[in-house]
Scaffold this motif. Structure first.
Motif, short mmCIF file in Angstrom:
data_model
loop_
_atom_site.label_atom_id
_atom_site.label_comp_id
_atom_site.label_asym_id
_atom_site.label_seq_id
_atom_site.Cartn_x
_atom_site.Cartn_y
_atom_site.Cartn_z
N GLY A 36 0.82 -1.21 0.00
CA GLY A 36 0.00 0.00 0.00
C GLY A 36 0.85 1.26 0.00
O GLY A 36 0.51 2.25 -0.66
N PHE A 162 -3.07 -3.32 3.80
CA PHE A 162 -2.79 -2.68 2.51
C PHE A 162 -3.36 -1.26 2.48
O PHE A 162 -2.68 -0.30 2.08
CB PHE A 162 -3.39 -3.52 1.39
CG PHE A 162 -3.37 -2.85 0.04
CD1 PHE A 162 -2.20 -2.80 -0.71
CD2 PHE A 162 -4.50 -2.25 -0.48
CE1 PHE A 162 -2.17 -2.18 -1.95
CE2 PHE A 162 -4.49 -1.63 -1.72
CZ PHE A 162 -3.32 -1.59 -2.45
N PHE A 163 -4.60 -1.10 2.93
CA PHE A 163 -5.22 0.22 2.91
C PHE A 163 -4.53 1.15 3.90
O PHE A 163 -4.38 2.35 3.64
CB PHE A 163 -6.71 0.11 3.23
CG PHE A 163 -7.52 1.27 2.74
CD1 PHE A 163 -7.71 2.39 3.52
CD2 PHE A 163 -8.07 1.26 1.47
CE1 PHE A 163 -8.44 3.46 3.08
CE2 PHE A 163 -8.81 2.33 1.00
CZ PHE A 163 -8.99 3.44 1.81
N THR A 166 -1.55 2.61 2.24
CA THR A 166 -1.86 3.73 1.34
C THR A 166 -2.06 5.03 2.12
O THR A 166 -1.81 6.11 1.59
CB THR A 166 -3.12 3.43 0.51
OG1 THR A 166 -4.26 3.29 1.38
CG2 THR A 166 -2.95 2.15 -0.31
#
Length: 459
Positions: A36, A162-163, A166
């Protein structure tokens, strides 16, 4: 089909620990988090630097758009190939190549500006996007195979890691860029990707590639009406997420005259709600397996619609332009984005119970390919729709248009629920009673995550 090769870790406590299932999940979470960060790292500082190296604004937009499009393409293309090539091989080689390309992308700054710099930047980002897409898909597939009874919780953990990456990527990139130089953030993150991948060579179990490809495709999944209704709801919500990321900052400046720090704080609200709610959904659905996840998706989708209406706020609500209303709307939109976790669980139930597919690594990879490509396609198309839309109408009306899209795709799902309820049928009941004759890998996992670390030996 693909099978996990058992290992003998007796005699050395270090090898028992490094290859233990809990260690595996920690490494996979770190890998997903760094993925991310690779996606979002350039957002904080690349734009201003690229202008001095020969890029213009349109080319910068194309570079970011191509990255999202290639990621989406890799999910679709590699969905059926990963079980044949080898899950562990795709995961490790993907992260090594992606980490190398990430480092090279930063080192390109040492070269001359102009056409050659632009071409090499596109080349690095395209290769990185494709290999990272395959690696994160293999990561999901391997996790689902290793943690069968905790599958939905582990998958939600990886998705939200993963988020979370980001979210942290721009912040970390901005700090490193401010206190060092342009090259350092890319080299550090790329090197981290390579090091973790090398550790995973000895940490993760080996998996035999499939000799006979009996894997279904994502299009076989989309033929199912329950799957199709869930697909469109998550796709449109991902489009709304892309609309929010593209246009929200400009709206905050034009209407509320917020400072950059205040805008950055506003952009933390939805991701934080998304990550925390997604993890909660994962734990909840793992505990209560009998819950109808399509109802959870519809509920999350509806909350996201309300959030979009309040973010404007929409002219339909006749509310004043107050930042407190926008904050509430942003939080509700973040809650709606968390529907990715029940969407994944819905796909798993469809392929396992409703369609009665063989529970193989290949079919699980196809399911995760559809789950990841849905969000990636939505995030890719959302900004493409949002840009022209906000040029001709204000943000308030544009948000209302996306609400309309969301309501349209929610109606078929509600009709399906009413239909199955009226006829007294279970929505995830098998469509056929014909016994599946394909070879099936039996899921038999009774070992909890923390067992066997010292006293028990894997056989």
């Amino acid at each position: 089909d693909s099978t996990i090769i058992s290992r003998n870790n007796s005699g050395n406590i270090f090898w028992r620990f490094i290859r233990h299932r809990l260690t595996n999940i920690i490494m996979l979470v770190i890998q997903a988090f760094s993925t991310g960060m690779c996606l979002s790292l350039p957002a904080a500082f690349f734009t201003t630097r690229a202008v001095t190296r020969g890029f213009d604004e349109s080319l910068i937009g194309v570079l970011f758009g191509v990255y999202a499009g290639i990621r989406c393409l890799s999910f679709i293309v590699l969905g059926n190939l990963i079980p044949v090539i080898g899950v562990k091989f795709v995961l490790i080689s993907g992260y090594i190549l992606a980490g190398t390309c990430m480092a090279l992308f930063g080192i390109l700054d040492w070269g001359p500006p102009g056409v050659s710099y632009i071409v090499l930047c596109f080349s690095c980002r395209i290769i990185e996007a494709f290999t990272l897409g395959g690696a994160i898909l293999a990561c999901y597939s391997l996790a689902g195979s290793l943690y069968k009874k905790e599958k939905i919780f582990v998958l939600s953990l990886l998705h939200n890691a993963f988020f979370g990456g980001t979210m942290c990527g721009p912040a970390l990139g901005g700090i490193l860029y401010q206190y060092t130089n342009f090259v350092t953030p890319f080299v550090i993150l790329g090197g981290t990707e390579v090091v973790i991948a090398l550790i995973n060579i000895i940490s993760l179990p080996s998996i035999k590639p499939s000799k006979i490809d009996t894997t279904k495709t994502i299009f076989d999944l989309l033929k199912d009406r329950v799957c199709l209704s869930a697909f469109f709801m998550w796709f449109v919500m991902a489009m709304a997420m892309g609309f929010y990321e593209t246009t929200f900052a400009i709206h905050l400046v034009n209407v509320y005259d917020l400072s950059p720090v205040e805008i950055g704080s506003m952009f933390l609200i939805a991701p934080l709600i998304n990550v925390s709610t997604g993890l909660a959904w994962g734990a909840f659905l793992a505990r209560y397996r009998s819950i109808n996840t399509l109802i959870v998706i519809i509920f999350s989708h509806f909350v996201g619609i309300v959030g979009l209406l309040l973010m404007g706020p929409s002219p339909l609500l006749n509310l004043p332009d107050r930042i407190s209303i926008v904050i509430v709307g942003t939080a509700l939109l973040g809650f709606g984005m968390s529907m990715a976790t029940p969407y994944i669980e819905t796909l798993l139930k469809i392929y396992k119970y409703r369609l009665q597919w063989p529970q193989t690594i290949g079919n699980h990879t196809v399911v995760m390919s559809l789950a990841t490509s849905t969000g990636a396609c939505g995030l890719f198309i959302g900004p493409l729709v949002a840009g022209p839309l906000t040029q001709y109408i204000k943000f308030h009306l544009a948000a209302t248009v996306f609400c309309g899209f969301s309501i349209i795709v929610m109606i078929p799902a509600i009709i399906l629920l009413v239909y199955y309820k009226y006829h007294g049928r279970e929505i995830f009941a098998p469509l056929t009673n014909v016994e599946n004759t394909e070879k099936q890998i039996v899921e038999d996992e009774t070992e909890p995550l923390l067992s066997g670390l010292i006293d028990k030996t894997e056989t």
